[in-house]
Design an enzyme around this catalytic site. Sequence first.
Site, PDB file in Angstrom:
ATOM      1  N   GLU A 165       1.143  -1.093  -0.416  1.00 43.04           N
ATOM      2  CA  GLU A 165       0.214  -0.013  -0.192  1.00 43.04           C
ATOM      3  C   GLU A 165       1.028   1.516  -0.018  1.00 43.04           C
ATOM      4  O   GLU A 165       0.743   1.839   1.069  1.00 43.04           O
ATOM      5  CB  GLU A 165      -1.154  -0.129   1.377  1.00 43.04           C
ATOM      6  CG  GLU A 165      -1.812  -1.145   1.152  1.00 43.04           C
ATOM      7  CD  GLU A 165      -2.438  -0.930   2.548  1.00 43.04           C
ATOM      8  OE1 GLU A 165      -2.868  -0.577   3.282  1.00 43.04           O
ATOM      9  OE2 GLU A 165      -3.801  -1.858   2.456  1.00 43.04           O
ATOM     10  N   GLU A 217      -5.402  -8.368   0.585  1.00 39.73           N
ATOM     11  CA  GLU A 217      -5.977  -7.993   2.066  1.00 39.73           C
ATOM     12  C   GLU A 217      -7.676  -8.217   1.883  1.00 39.73           C
ATOM     13  O   GLU A 217      -7.893  -6.717   1.309  1.00 39.73           O
ATOM     14  CB  GLU A 217      -5.098  -6.757   2.674  1.00 39.73           C
ATOM     15  CG  GLU A 217      -3.856  -7.903   3.584  1.00 39.73           C
ATOM     16  CD  GLU A 217      -2.966  -6.002   4.140  1.00 39.73           C
ATOM     17  OE1 GLU A 217      -4.074  -6.105   5.109  1.00 39.73           O
ATOM     18  OE2 GLU A 217      -1.937  -5.706   3.478  1.00 39.73           O
TER      19      GLU A 217
HETATM   20  C1  BGC Z   1      -2.894  -2.058   6.067  1.00 41.74           C
HETATM   21  C2  BGC Z   1      -2.631  -3.706   7.724  1.00 41.74           C
HETATM   22  C3  BGC Z   1      -3.404  -2.833   8.515  1.00 41.74           C
HETATM   23  C4  BGC Z   1      -4.502  -3.510   7.975  1.00 41.74           C
HETATM   24  C5  BGC Z   1      -5.773  -2.974   8.943  1.00 41.74           C
HETATM   25  C6  BGC Z   1      -4.470  -2.530   5.996  1.00 41.74           C
HETATM   26  O1  BGC Z   1      -4.498  -1.955   4.855  1.00 41.74           O
HETATM   27  O2  BGC Z   1      -1.621  -3.340   5.507  1.00 41.74           O
HETATM   28  O3  BGC Z   1      -1.011  -3.097   7.841  1.00 41.74           O
HETATM   29  O4  BGC Z   1      -3.325  -3.585   9.739  1.00 41.74           O
HETATM   30  O5  BGC Z   1      -5.007  -2.603   6.941  1.00 41.74           O
HETATM   31  O6  BGC Z   1      -6.399  -1.039   9.079  1.00 41.74           O
END
Ligand code: BGC
Length: 616
Positions: free
Chosen positions: A284, A502
């Site tokens: 990101e 993610e």
């Molecule tokens: C990030 C993580 C973070 C998650 C929840 C993602 O955008 O890569 O590091 O913990 O969001 O906030």
Amino acid sequence: MAPSVTVKLGGATLLAASAFAASPSSYGYGHNSTTASPTPTITSDASYSSTTFNASAASTYLPLTDFSNEQLAFLWDQVGSISTAAIHTTVSPTPEPSVYPKPGYLHPLVPAYVSEVESAKLPEDFLWGVASAALQVEGAVDAEGKGPSVWDFIPHRWVNSIADNSTADVAANQYYLYKQDNARLKALGIPAYSFTISLARVIPFGKGPVNEQGIAHYDDVFANMEANGIKSVVTLFHWDTPLALFNSYGAWTSRDIVADYVRYAKLIIERYDKYVTVWYTFNEPQYCNWRFSNYPYGTLLPSYNGIGNGGLKAEFLCGHYTLLAHAEVYQWYKNVYKGTKPMSFKNSANWILPNSTSAADAEAVTRVNDFNMGWFGGPWTDGDYPASLRSTLGDLLPTFTQAEKDMIKGSADFYALDGYTANVAAAPPNGIAACAANASDPNYPTCALTATTYADGFPIGPNSDPGATWLWSTPGGIRPYLSFIANKYFPKVASKGIVVSEFGFSDPYESSFDTLAQILWDLRRADYMQGYLDNILAARALDGVNITGIFAWAIYDNFEWNSGLSTKFGLQYVNLTSQERHPKASMFQFLNWFKLHGLDSTATANITAPIGHKRM
Ligand code: BGC
């Protein structure tokens, strides 16, 4: 740790001292000062000299040439006293249970959201698993020669910057428990793990010598994952920049970072490529906006490269050098190293709805997308930033040479989306054009208002923990969003594949529960999992989007940046005292979904079917 420290006069050591103790004007103290040619006035001091000091004339570069133990200890003193976990040697795994405690029929798992995909199957090569990041799970932050990262420094030195005042010193202690964690992944039947390497563990100062113990650790992690049959999906950088690089040249606000990052990336790739299924250069880069630009420059961290207290200048320098670093690694990997694994970077981006049918709100949506996805998505089109960024930002946006554009263009093998939620966008009351022409406008430079409620004031979905006010459960958004990326925004790269790299949820007030029983049936996260997974599958099976992988955040509860340890994202609960991990209902929701939609070879082990809605 606080071994005795030799403070050398002048040079790097003295300057580092000022980086946490003194006012901003102290940075670079001693550099660029005017050297006078004094007449000795203390005759007993044969080496007497004097000068006129002027800290505000300091250069923005502090030579980093001392890689001694003393300098490493000094950096850790800059951070402060580190907590050590009760478990501080690598643990051999104990046998996993043959069956885990799991939801029963009195409250089954959440039923399917999209009935049309109930019988849809994923192909055999579909990549799925769970994700984490080094800083958020490893702990052992000063063990075995690791250098401090800025995210070791911030919780210790930036007062009240972490909601619960916790640190990442111990977190889930994965540094010592990885063998047990890998055994758990294997036992649950999770085929792949998306994790990150800590740069400061491998190269403690960010440049200079490699830390043999750090490398030995990751050697063992990769070997152990392979032994357990778990595929490694590796991100080279997830925000934990070595603190020494902030002290030396301002980290990602300096072009110097490109060479240092590329050197590190090549080292890791050459050593571990044989183990790795997918490479991500960066997690990101959008974090340059909402995180990197907001660090305490000019107070706790040096304000180099003309960034003042951070903000837009820091944001767009950070984005620029990140793109260059990514592209250089990509081109080297494909053309020199002749690497064959897919490589990309993960994007933080969300589905944006217009607040109304007006043309102004439609433009607001476009601007939010441009300033977020488009900022880093240019690579796949013409290798440059979107026109809206250029016309709004002017000189604030650095420029690429033609050679750099050529290097950036096409520098990814697929699109990786970290897509957690959705937003509603509206044009500001004074209009987009007026805002974009005025750098002092409060909504500059995006010049769009975003909300998590619809125009009528109703929320876009159920809320999450107060530590994640940006996150609302909006499973209906991910399906049209994936189509939008595939068909409109990035068709070239998305046709090669989209990985949802993610997505995840933080149940409200989970950290306030006192008993394991209260924690384990995490209904909102389970519902979120089912809703997102079904909609992602619908995008693939019904809308024809080439989705090639899915990773849930997170393997277990971890250190959630400024929200600390109290905002929980885990599919497994972590008891922070005993460090035991317990799969929550959401983990079974996730596994059950892949059991239904995967082929036999990816079916999950150790959960006796049927569970969830099939059991009814
Ligand atoms: C990030 C993580 C973070 C998650 C929840 C993602 O955008 O890569 O590091 O913990 O969001 O906030």
